[in-house]
Design a protein around this motif. Structure first.
Motif, PDB file in Angstrom:
ATOM      1  N   MET A 154       6.509  -0.880   6.632  1.00 37.65           N
ATOM      2  CA  MET A 154       6.957   0.570   6.931  1.00 37.65           C
ATOM      3  C   MET A 154       8.417   0.791   6.564  1.00 37.65           C
ATOM      4  O   MET A 154       8.897   1.983   6.243  1.00 37.65           O
ATOM      5  N   THR A 162       8.317   1.734   2.911  1.00 31.32           N
ATOM      6  CA  THR A 162       7.981   3.070   2.811  1.00 31.32           C
ATOM      7  C   THR A 162       9.070   3.998   3.210  1.00 31.32           C
ATOM      8  O   THR A 162       9.266   5.262   2.449  1.00 31.32           O
ATOM      9  N   ASN A 163       9.940   3.787   4.206  1.00 37.10           N
ATOM     10  CA  ASN A 163      10.828   4.419   4.425  1.00 37.10           C
ATOM     11  C   ASN A 163      11.981   4.431   3.334  1.00 37.10           C
ATOM     12  O   ASN A 163      12.679   5.571   3.200  1.00 37.10           O
ATOM     13  N   ARG A 221      11.173   6.703   0.653  1.00 35.40           N
ATOM     14  CA  ARG A 221      10.978   7.765   1.167  1.00 35.40           C
ATOM     15  C   ARG A 221       9.275   8.431   0.852  1.00 35.40           C
ATOM     16  O   ARG A 221       9.284   9.522   0.269  1.00 35.40           O
ATOM     17  N   HIS A 267       6.038   9.088   2.568  1.00 33.73           N
ATOM     18  CA  HIS A 267       5.460   9.670   3.971  1.00 33.73           C
ATOM     19  C   HIS A 267       4.047   9.082   4.299  1.00 33.73           C
ATOM     20  O   HIS A 267       3.539   8.590   5.256  1.00 33.73           O
ATOM     21  N   GLN A 268       3.055   9.485   3.292  1.00 34.12           N
ATOM     22  CA  GLN A 268       1.973   9.115   3.439  1.00 34.12           C
ATOM     23  C   GLN A 268       1.333   8.281   2.070  1.00 34.12           C
ATOM     24  O   GLN A 268       1.775   8.811   0.982  1.00 34.12           O
ATOM     25  N   TYR A 288      -0.196   3.416  12.525  1.00 34.50           N
ATOM     26  CA  TYR A 288       0.264   4.609  11.958  1.00 34.50           C
ATOM     27  C   TYR A 288      -0.738   5.406  11.080  1.00 34.50           C
ATOM     28  O   TYR A 288      -0.655   5.694  10.058  1.00 34.50           O
ATOM     29  N   ARG A 344       0.270   8.302   8.846  1.00 35.14           N
ATOM     30  CA  ARG A 344       0.838   7.943   7.372  1.00 35.14           C
ATOM     31  C   ARG A 344      -0.305   7.190   6.698  1.00 35.14           C
ATOM     32  O   ARG A 344       0.124   7.236   5.291  1.00 35.14           O
ATOM     33  N   ILE A 345      -1.360   6.861   6.994  1.00 33.38           N
ATOM     34  CA  ILE A 345      -2.428   6.213   6.115  1.00 33.38           C
ATOM     35  C   ILE A 345      -3.488   7.322   5.658  1.00 33.38           C
ATOM     36  O   ILE A 345      -3.975   7.942   6.277  1.00 33.38           O
ATOM     37  N   LYS A 346      -3.511   7.285   4.240  1.00 26.30           N
ATOM     38  CA  LYS A 346      -4.654   8.418   3.706  1.00 26.30           C
ATOM     39  C   LYS A 346      -5.859   7.317   3.480  1.00 26.30           C
ATOM     40  O   LYS A 346      -6.812   7.918   3.760  1.00 26.30           O
TER      41      LYS A 346
END
Length: 138
Positions: free
Chosen positions: A78, A81-82, A85, A87-88, A108, A111-113
């Motif tokens: 995470m 990913t931050n 940048r 988000h998903q 999360y 955030r997960i597709k």
């Protein structure tokens, strides 16, 4: 070589870059980004991303021994990913990476597709108990 710092640890990661749909693919215990990038070839419309877990590959530091957990590895992902940048994203992993991916999807979900699990080598009980059970069969 791309690195980012989180929790006083310098993490190594690889990223195809670009604007395609991000897929973070996580390696197994003792592996590194070479495992995941070796299995997942470059594909149109997918942005390949992977990182070396703490204490793996080029991420040499690991913090405290208690930090070797699905929960901590998920927090490290995470943080990446931050940093990037994103988000998903799609998440997946091999063995331990599969456990971390599942942990991320449960903690999360927004955030997960998509979730992809490959060769999950863990269960809902300590590994030691599983090994004793298998030894008794022989």
């Amino acid at each position: 070589m791309p690195y980012f710092t989180y929790d006083h640890i310098r993490f190594y990661y690889e990223d195809d870059g670009g604007e395609e749909e991000p897929f973070i693919f996580l390696h197994g215990l003792g592996g590194d980004v070479n495992q995941t990038f070796g299995l997942m070839k470059q594909t149109d419309h997918i942005r390949r991303i992977s990182l070396d877990f703490r204490g793996h590959g080029k991420t040499v530091d690991f913090g405290h021994a208690d930090d070797f957990s699905f929960k901590q590895f998920a927090e490290d992902v995470m943080a990446l990913t931050n940093y990037l940048r994103i988000h998903q994203f799609n998440i997946g992993g091999i063995s331990t990476g599969a456990g971390v991916s599942l942990h991320l999807a449960l903690r999360y979900p927004a955030r997960i597709k998509k979730l992809i699990l490959s060769r999950p080598a863990w269960e809902d009980k300590p590994q030691e108990a599983l090994v004793r059970k298998q030894i008794r069969k022989f």
